[in-house]
Write an enzyme that holds these catalytic residues in place. Sequence first.
Site: not given
Ligand code: URA
Length: 231
Positions: A107
């Site tokens: 993310d």
């Molecule tokens: N899980 C999440 O919620 N976000 C990420 O970036 C990676 C794994």
Amino acid sequence: MQKHTPKRIDAFLSSLGYCSRKEAKKFMRMYTIRVKNDVVFNPALKAYHEDITINNEPLDALTLTLLMHKPKDVICSHDDAGVLIYSLLPERWQRRNPKLSTVGRLDVDTTGAILITDNGALNHKLTSPKSEAIKVYEATLAQPLRGDEAEIFESGNLMLHGEIKHLLPAKLTVISPTRVQLEICEGRYHQVKRMFAAVGNRVIQLHRLNFAGFSVENIPEGEYKIIQNIL
Ligand code: URA
């Protein structure tokens, strides 16, 4: 080292991002291109990758895999608005064809270990649902743990909102009431944030320490290292 098939010099120059095929003639006048010891000017000349040098430097590798320490506010995408992860790489690498692509995504607000490769088979292997590559995250939580999270995550019975398949067992290690390490072997959409949402909590900071055995412990944020012989 294995000799690959010989290819036209302009094909190497364009696929490795040095210049476009059209620009190859000009590029070959601006830089000293040698095949073994002979200086060459003809873009159509066929040669082995390993025999070509540019200003006495070998050509960039035919396939490239990097381990990056992704900073916050950088997007794992080729075409979103904002700062794209590829903009942290040398411009020449950004022009490679096949393109360098992240192995899965983090993310925009997640930091840490991400592989970037132009090796499609490797990317597929590590992101396929069968891969079970281990990912280790460190999360900071909005609320203190309530106490049953490790058991729920390890049970193999947790179902994320909107899904029809249980999560595989995951290992939770408590660092403090609001800081944890979580080891998972799947890569579902926003998985860590949704796991904590499923137990009434919220992730406020997320960092991936390790992906498939590759740790960013010694790589400063925004930097990367080349990974050799990964397949
Ligand atoms: N899980 C999440 O919620 N976000 C990420 O970036 C990676 C794994």
